[in-house]
Design a protein around this motif. Structure first.
Motif, PDB file in Angstrom:
ATOM      1  N   THR A  39      -2.404 -16.847 -39.674  1.00  0.00           N
ATOM      2  CA  THR A  39      -1.374 -17.384 -38.775  1.00  0.00           C
ATOM      3  C   THR A  39      -1.126 -16.434 -37.614  1.00  0.00           C
ATOM      4  O   THR A  39      -1.004 -16.866 -36.459  1.00  0.00           O
ATOM      5  N   ALA A  40      -1.051 -15.131 -37.897  1.00  0.00           N
ATOM      6  CA  ALA A  40      -0.849 -14.149 -36.834  1.00  0.00           C
ATOM      7  C   ALA A  40      -2.016 -14.192 -35.847  1.00  0.00           C
ATOM      8  O   ALA A  40      -1.814 -14.135 -34.630  1.00  0.00           O
ATOM      9  N   LEU A  41      -3.221 -14.342 -36.352  1.00  0.00           N
ATOM     10  CA  LEU A  41      -4.399 -14.440 -35.492  1.00  0.00           C
ATOM     11  C   LEU A  41      -4.341 -15.715 -34.650  1.00  0.00           C
ATOM     12  O   LEU A  41      -4.657 -15.695 -33.457  1.00  0.00           O
ATOM     13  N   SER A  42      -3.882 -16.801 -35.239  1.00  0.00           N
ATOM     14  CA  SER A  42      -3.736 -18.059 -34.509  1.00  0.00           C
ATOM     15  C   SER A  42      -2.703 -17.935 -33.389  1.00  0.00           C
ATOM     16  O   SER A  42      -2.903 -18.455 -32.286  1.00  0.00           O
ATOM     17  N   LEU A  43      -1.602 -17.244 -33.657  1.00  0.00           N
ATOM     18  CA  LEU A  43      -0.598 -17.016 -32.615  1.00  0.00           C
ATOM     19  C   LEU A  43      -1.189 -16.230 -31.448  1.00  0.00           C
ATOM     20  O   LEU A  43      -0.961 -16.554 -30.279  1.00  0.00           O
ATOM     21  N   LEU A  44      -1.972 -15.201 -31.757  1.00  0.00           N
ATOM     22  CA  LEU A  44      -2.622 -14.418 -30.713  1.00  0.00           C
ATOM     23  C   LEU A  44      -3.648 -15.253 -29.954  1.00  0.00           C
ATOM     24  O   LEU A  44      -3.781 -15.112 -28.735  1.00  0.00           O
ATOM     25  N   ASP A  45      -4.357 -16.125 -30.651  1.00  0.00           N
ATOM     26  CA  ASP A  45      -5.309 -17.016 -29.979  1.00  0.00           C
ATOM     27  C   ASP A  45      -4.591 -17.955 -29.011  1.00  0.00           C
ATOM     28  O   ASP A  45      -5.078 -18.216 -27.908  1.00  0.00           O
ATOM     29  N   GLN A  46      -3.410 -18.451 -29.419  1.00  0.00           N
ATOM     30  CA  GLN A  46      -2.625 -19.310 -28.527  1.00  0.00           C
ATOM     31  C   GLN A  46      -2.144 -18.521 -27.307  1.00  0.00           C
ATOM     32  O   GLN A  46      -2.134 -19.045 -26.189  1.00  0.00           O
ATOM     33  N   MET A  47      -1.765 -17.275 -27.517  1.00  0.00           N
ATOM     34  CA  MET A  47      -1.372 -16.427 -26.390  1.00  0.00           C
ATOM     35  C   MET A  47      -2.569 -16.166 -25.473  1.00  0.00           C
ATOM     36  O   MET A  47      -2.418 -16.127 -24.248  1.00  0.00           O
ATOM     37  N   HIS A  48      -3.738 -16.012 -26.059  1.00  0.00           N
ATOM     38  CA  HIS A  48      -4.943 -15.814 -25.259  1.00  0.00           C
ATOM     39  C   HIS A  48      -5.225 -17.057 -24.421  1.00  0.00           C
ATOM     40  O   HIS A  48      -5.550 -16.955 -23.233  1.00  0.00           O
ATOM     41  N   ASP A  49      -5.091 -18.236 -25.022  1.00  0.00           N
ATOM     42  CA  ASP A  49      -5.305 -19.494 -24.289  1.00  0.00           C
ATOM     43  C   ASP A  49      -4.339 -19.626 -23.116  1.00  0.00           C
ATOM     44  O   ASP A  49      -4.669 -20.236 -22.102  1.00  0.00           O
ATOM     45  N   ALA A  50      -3.138 -19.052 -23.252  1.00  0.00           N
ATOM     46  CA  ALA A  50      -2.133 -19.105 -22.191  1.00  0.00           C
ATOM     47  C   ALA A  50      -2.305 -17.968 -21.176  1.00  0.00           C
ATOM     48  O   ALA A  50      -1.575 -17.905 -20.192  1.00  0.00           O
ATOM     49  N   GLY A  51      -3.237 -17.052 -21.443  1.00  0.00           N
ATOM     50  CA  GLY A  51      -3.473 -15.938 -20.532  1.00  0.00           C
ATOM     51  C   GLY A  51      -2.517 -14.770 -20.715  1.00  0.00           C
ATOM     52  O   GLY A  51      -2.432 -13.888 -19.864  1.00  0.00           O
ATOM     53  N   ILE A  52      -1.813 -14.748 -21.819  1.00  0.00           N
ATOM     54  CA  ILE A  52      -0.828 -13.696 -22.077  1.00  0.00           C
ATOM     55  C   ILE A  52      -1.497 -12.427 -22.591  1.00  0.00           C
ATOM     56  O   ILE A  52      -1.105 -11.317 -22.240  1.00  0.00           O
ATOM     57  N   VAL A  53      -2.508 -12.598 -23.430  1.00  0.00           N
ATOM     58  CA  VAL A  53      -3.265 -11.459 -23.958  1.00  0.00           C
ATOM     59  C   VAL A  53      -4.749 -11.681 -23.690  1.00  0.00           C
ATOM     60  O   VAL A  53      -5.196 -12.809 -23.465  1.00  0.00           O
ATOM     61  N   GLY A  54      -5.492 -10.600 -23.742  1.00  0.00           N
ATOM     62  CA  GLY A  54      -6.929 -10.672 -23.541  1.00  0.00           C
ATOM     63  C   GLY A  54      -7.642 -11.095 -24.819  1.00  0.00           C
ATOM     64  O   GLY A  54      -7.012 -11.415 -25.828  1.00  0.00           O
ATOM     65  N   PRO A  55      -8.967 -11.059 -24.767  1.00  0.00           N
ATOM     66  CA  PRO A  55      -9.755 -11.450 -25.945  1.00  0.00           C
ATOM     67  C   PRO A  55      -9.622 -10.438 -27.086  1.00  0.00           C
ATOM     68  O   PRO A  55      -9.180  -9.306 -26.880  1.00  0.00           O
ATOM     69  N   ASP A  56     -10.025 -10.868 -28.258  1.00  0.00           N
ATOM     70  CA  ASP A  56      -9.973 -10.031 -29.457  1.00  0.00           C
ATOM     71  C   ASP A  56     -10.892  -8.827 -29.276  1.00  0.00           C
ATOM     72  O   ASP A  56     -12.061  -8.974 -28.958  1.00  0.00           O
ATOM     73  N   ARG A  57     -10.343  -7.637 -29.476  1.00  0.00           N
ATOM     74  CA  ARG A  57     -11.127  -6.400 -29.392  1.00  0.00           C
ATOM     75  C   ARG A  57     -11.278  -5.757 -30.761  1.00  0.00           C
ATOM     76  O   ARG A  57     -11.490  -4.557 -30.873  1.00  0.00           O
ATOM     77  N   ARG A  58     -11.105  -6.551 -31.800  1.00  0.00           N
ATOM     78  CA  ARG A  58     -11.212  -6.111 -33.195  1.00  0.00           C
ATOM     79  C   ARG A  58     -10.239  -4.990 -33.536  1.00  0.00           C
ATOM     80  O   ARG A  58      -9.069  -5.209 -33.608  1.00  0.00           O
ATOM     81  N   SER A  59     -10.697  -3.784 -33.662  1.00  0.00           N
ATOM     82  CA  SER A  59      -9.880  -2.711 -34.233  1.00  0.00           C
ATOM     83  C   SER A  59      -8.798  -2.179 -33.299  1.00  0.00           C
ATOM     84  O   SER A  59      -7.883  -1.502 -33.761  1.00  0.00           O
ATOM     85  N   THR A  60      -8.844  -2.474 -32.011  1.00  0.00           N
ATOM     86  CA  THR A  60      -7.855  -1.892 -31.095  1.00  0.00           C
ATOM     87  C   THR A  60      -6.758  -2.861 -30.684  1.00  0.00           C
ATOM     88  O   THR A  60      -5.864  -2.489 -29.939  1.00  0.00           O
ATOM     89  N   GLY A  61      -6.789  -4.072 -31.152  1.00  0.00           N
ATOM     90  CA  GLY A  61      -5.786  -5.048 -30.741  1.00  0.00           C
ATOM     91  C   GLY A  61      -6.116  -5.617 -29.372  1.00  0.00           C
ATOM     92  O   GLY A  61      -7.043  -5.174 -28.707  1.00  0.00           O
ATOM     93  N   ARG A  62      -5.341  -6.592 -28.956  1.00  0.00           N
ATOM     94  CA  ARG A  62      -5.603  -7.264 -27.685  1.00  0.00           C
ATOM     95  C   ARG A  62      -4.797  -6.626 -26.558  1.00  0.00           C
ATOM     96  O   ARG A  62      -3.666  -6.205 -26.747  1.00  0.00           O
ATOM     97  N   GLU A  63      -5.414  -6.597 -25.391  1.00  0.00           N
ATOM     98  CA  GLU A  63      -4.730  -6.110 -24.208  1.00  0.00           C
ATOM     99  C   GLU A  63      -3.659  -7.129 -23.811  1.00  0.00           C
ATOM    100  O   GLU A  63      -3.919  -8.335 -23.776  1.00  0.00           O
ATOM    101  N   VAL A  64      -2.473  -6.663 -23.518  1.00  0.00           N
ATOM    102  CA  VAL A  64      -1.383  -7.532 -23.085  1.00  0.00           C
ATOM    103  C   VAL A  64      -1.444  -7.630 -21.567  1.00  0.00           C
ATOM    104  O   VAL A  64      -1.384  -6.625 -20.865  1.00  0.00           O
ATOM    105  N   LEU A  65      -1.586  -8.871 -21.057  1.00  0.00           N
ATOM    106  CA  LEU A  65      -1.825  -9.091 -19.642  1.00  0.00           C
ATOM    107  C   LEU A  65      -0.584  -9.489 -18.854  1.00  0.00           C
ATOM    108  O   LEU A  65      -0.609  -9.450 -17.625  1.00  0.00           O
TER     109      LEU A  65
END
Length: 87
Positions: A39-65
Motif C-alpha cells: 500500500t505504501a508503494l502504491s501511494l508513492l506510485d500515485q504521487m509519482h503519477d502526479a509528478g510529486i516524487v521521482g521514480p523508484d530508486r530502490r534503496s535510497t527512496g524517491r526524490e521529492v519534486l
C-alpha cells in the motif's frame, strides 16, 4: 483512500523523503494507520503519477519534486476540484 494519499503526501513533502518504509512508520506513529509495504508503494506510485516524487530508486527512496502546496494542487487536478486538504 484520498485522505490516506493526502496524509502520505504531506509526510513525504514535509520530510523530503519518499520511501515505503518511512510511510509505513510515520503513518502508524503520526496517524495511527497501519499500511502494508504494498500500500505504501502504491501511494508513492500515485504521487509519482502526479509528478510529486521521482521514480523508484530502490534503496535510497524517491526524490521529492514538489513542495506541499504544489503537491496538493497536483492531487486536486487529478482527483477533482472538489477535493481539498480539508477532506
Amino acid at each position: 483512500m484520498i485522505d490516506l494519499l493526502y496524509a502520505a503526501t504531506e509526510l513525504v513533502t514535509s520530510t523530503r523523503h519518499g520511501s515505503p518504509a518511512m510511510l509505513q512508520r510515520r503513518l502508524k506513529n503520526d496517524h495511527g494507520v497501519r499500511v502494508t509495504f504494498k500500500t505504501a508503494l502504491s501511494l508513492l506510485d500515485q504521487m509519482h503519477d502526479a509528478g510529486i516524487v521521482g521514480p523508484d530508486r530502490r534503496s535510497t527512496g524517491r526524490e521529492v519534486l514538489m513542495e506541499s502546496d504544489d503537491a496538493a494542487s497536483a492531487l486536486r487536478a487529478i482527483h477533482g476540484a472538489s477535493w481539498s486538504s480539508a477532506a
